[in-house]
Design a protein around this motif. Structure first.
Motif, short mmCIF file in Angstrom:
data_model
loop_
_atom_site.label_atom_id
_atom_site.label_comp_id
_atom_site.label_asym_id
_atom_site.label_seq_id
_atom_site.Cartn_x
_atom_site.Cartn_y
_atom_site.Cartn_z
N UNK A 34 43.34 34.91 42.10
CA UNK A 34 44.39 33.95 41.74
C UNK A 34 44.43 32.88 42.81
N UNK A 35 44.59 31.63 42.38
CA UNK A 35 44.63 30.50 43.31
C UNK A 35 45.89 30.57 44.18
N UNK A 41 41.55 31.10 47.27
CA UNK A 41 41.66 32.16 46.27
C UNK A 41 41.98 33.48 46.94
N UNK A 42 42.84 34.26 46.32
CA UNK A 42 43.17 35.60 46.81
C UNK A 42 42.64 36.62 45.80
N UNK A 43 41.88 37.59 46.31
CA UNK A 43 41.39 38.65 45.43
C UNK A 43 42.56 39.55 45.06
N UNK A 44 42.72 39.76 43.75
CA UNK A 44 43.82 40.57 43.24
C UNK A 44 43.35 41.97 42.88
N UNK A 45 42.20 42.07 42.22
CA UNK A 45 41.75 43.38 41.75
C UNK A 45 40.28 43.31 41.37
N UNK A 46 39.70 44.47 41.09
CA UNK A 46 38.32 44.58 40.63
C UNK A 46 38.24 45.58 39.49
N UNK A 47 37.27 45.35 38.61
CA UNK A 47 37.00 46.34 37.57
C UNK A 47 36.10 47.42 38.17
N UNK A 48 35.79 48.38 37.34
CA UNK A 48 34.80 49.38 37.72
C UNK A 48 33.41 48.76 37.64
N UNK A 71 51.57 26.49 35.99
CA UNK A 71 50.11 26.58 35.99
C UNK A 71 49.68 27.68 36.96
N UNK A 72 48.98 28.67 36.42
CA UNK A 72 48.46 29.77 37.22
C UNK A 72 46.94 29.75 37.11
N UNK A 73 46.27 29.30 38.16
CA UNK A 73 44.81 29.21 38.15
C UNK A 73 44.20 30.57 38.48
N UNK A 74 43.22 30.95 37.65
CA UNK A 74 42.54 32.23 37.80
C UNK A 74 41.04 32.00 37.96
N UNK A 75 40.40 32.96 38.61
CA UNK A 75 38.94 32.94 38.72
C UNK A 75 38.43 34.37 38.54
N UNK A 76 37.35 34.48 37.77
CA UNK A 76 36.70 35.75 37.52
C UNK A 76 35.27 35.65 38.06
N UNK A 77 34.93 36.47 39.02
CA UNK A 77 33.59 36.49 39.59
C UNK A 77 32.86 37.75 39.18
#
Length: 175
Positions: A34-35, A41-48, A71-77
């Motif tokens: 999340x921005x 960016x702050x890492x919030x969580x991870x999948x398996x 506005x909530x900016x998200x990033x998926x890596x």
């Protein structure tokens, strides 16, 4: 004025990921950010991690507060994990996608190409993000703490009895 907020559950899947492994397929996982400001960016969580798969459907879901009109900016890596460390710098980068939570919620299911860090397409890689509003709000978790309470003894028992009365009202809020 009260903020209008609801919980949203995000489900992630990918297709046609880059294959960075030799002799097998990539072992992807998705990292959710999340921005926190301009290019921060702050890492919030991870999948398996899904072993040997170029089209993972991650079972872990991300739970997010959706604030209306904010506005909530998200990033998926997406990363290919081939070691036991939690540091992503030593893992293969498969692509990322940036958007707002509003974009995901308004389309219910968002499918977009994954990008590499140099703004090029990550091959034919696609990320799919499904949003589902969590409506079950029957349970409330409360955590109470008290200090310096008067000691009251009930009917000569040696235990102290403390009673908390909790009152609440539901205001009429228009969203």
């Amino acid at each position: 004025m009260a903020q209008c907020v609801t919980k949203v559950e995000l489900s992630i899947s990918c297709e046609n990921l880059l294959n960075k492994d030799v002799g097998s397929k990539s072992d992807p996982l998705c990292v959710f950010f999340i921005s926190t400001g301009e290019n921060q960016w702050a890492e919030i969580d991870r999948t398996e991690q899904v072993k040997n798969c170029l089209a993972p459907k991650f079972s872990k879901k991300f739970l997010v507060d959706f604030y209306f009109e904010q506005i909530q900016k998200l990033k998926f890596g997406i990363y290919d994990i081939d070691n036991k460390t939690i540091d992503l710098k030593d893992d293969d980068f498969l692509g990322y996608f940036e958007c707002t939570l509003g974009q995901i919620v308004s389309s219910k299911k968002l499918m977009r190409p994954l990008m590499l860090k140099d703004a090029k397409l990550a091959g034919k890689g696609i990320i799919s993000i499904l949003a589902e509003e969590i409506k079950d709000n029957r349970a409330v978790n409360l955590q109470l703490q008290a200090q310096n309470l008067d000691k009251k003894v009930l009917l000569n028992f040696s235990k102290t009895l403390h009673v908390f009365n909790i009152y609440f009202f539901l205001p009429q809020v228009a969203c």
